[in-house]
Write an enzyme that holds these catalytic residues in place. Sequence first.
Site, short mmCIF file in Angstrom:
data_model
loop_
_atom_site.label_atom_id
_atom_site.label_comp_id
_atom_site.label_asym_id
_atom_site.label_seq_id
_atom_site.Cartn_x
_atom_site.Cartn_y
_atom_site.Cartn_z
N ARG A 127 0.80 -1.22 0.00
CA ARG A 127 0.00 0.00 0.00
C ARG A 127 0.84 1.27 0.00
O ARG A 127 0.42 2.30 -0.53
CB ARG A 127 -0.97 0.00 1.19
CG ARG A 127 -2.02 -1.09 1.07
CD ARG A 127 -3.11 -0.95 2.12
NE ARG A 127 -4.15 -1.97 1.94
CZ ARG A 127 -5.25 -2.05 2.67
NH1 ARG A 127 -5.46 -1.18 3.65
NH2 ARG A 127 -6.13 -3.00 2.45
N ASP A 129 -15.02 8.58 10.26
CA ASP A 129 -13.92 7.67 9.98
C ASP A 129 -12.61 8.46 10.06
O ASP A 129 -12.60 9.69 9.92
CB ASP A 129 -14.06 7.05 8.59
CG ASP A 129 -13.30 5.73 8.47
OD1 ASP A 129 -13.92 4.67 8.68
OD2 ASP A 129 -12.09 5.76 8.19
#
Length: 272
Positions: free
Chosen positions: A42, A142
């Site tokens: 990632r 979030d």
Amino acid sequence: MPSPSSADVDITPAEFASFQRLIFELAGISLADAKKLLLVGRLGKRLKHYGFSRFADYYKFVREKENQAELQLMIDLITTNETYFFREPKHFDFLRSCASPARGVPFRVWSAASSSGEEAYSMAMVLAETLGEGPWEVVGTDISTRVLRKAEQGHYSLERISGIPPAMLKKYCLKGVREQEGSLLIIRELRQRVRFLHSNLLAPRKDIGIFDLIFLRNVMIYFDNPTKRKVVANLLPYLKRDGHLVIGHSESLFGITDDFVALRPTIYQRTH
């Protein structure tokens, strides 16, 4: 000399340990050693983007105050989790049962790890069916700004909608045509009932109000017990005295808090 590709850059044990500490510090997530390949996969593209040949260089870069945007992007890349509509349907049956007596009075629910918004919009569909035009609201938060932007759009691939009951799918979703074929859009009237805000469970924002019910599902599996205790304690000021907390099926509050009593597996009521 060409910049390294993400596949060319390996991470040393010391570098990985540095990122483990940083991610724990920022998000409370205990990144297991088995997640090393995930982190390399990632973040490798970010090293390539900047021409870094070592993860240590990228770590130093994100720790500098002037690079807060890249630090947030790193968090986005590491913390993004898979979700889908009406995950664990019994939880939405419970939401319906809690909301039914609230006709005509304000009723608020919080999707406290909302990811790309499927959970929050599932909540909104249930409340629209149960409370109609009444004074209800869904808030989704979030730590990842990237998923919040997607959530605000309410635009999803048709591959992700299998959990939505057919009647709700027809009533609350618009099927894309022409260049939007293969996707759907949550209708504007429902999107307007859901607010998405950036917030960290380790230090929740103060301006979101009090809730009748909080969903905190499938996020505590990434926390150690002290972090779980801190996160659950952080939620208490935002939950009504008799409010409910819903967690994931692979999670438990046993040994974590005395502020809730289990009504059934994964569903708890605040006791004081």
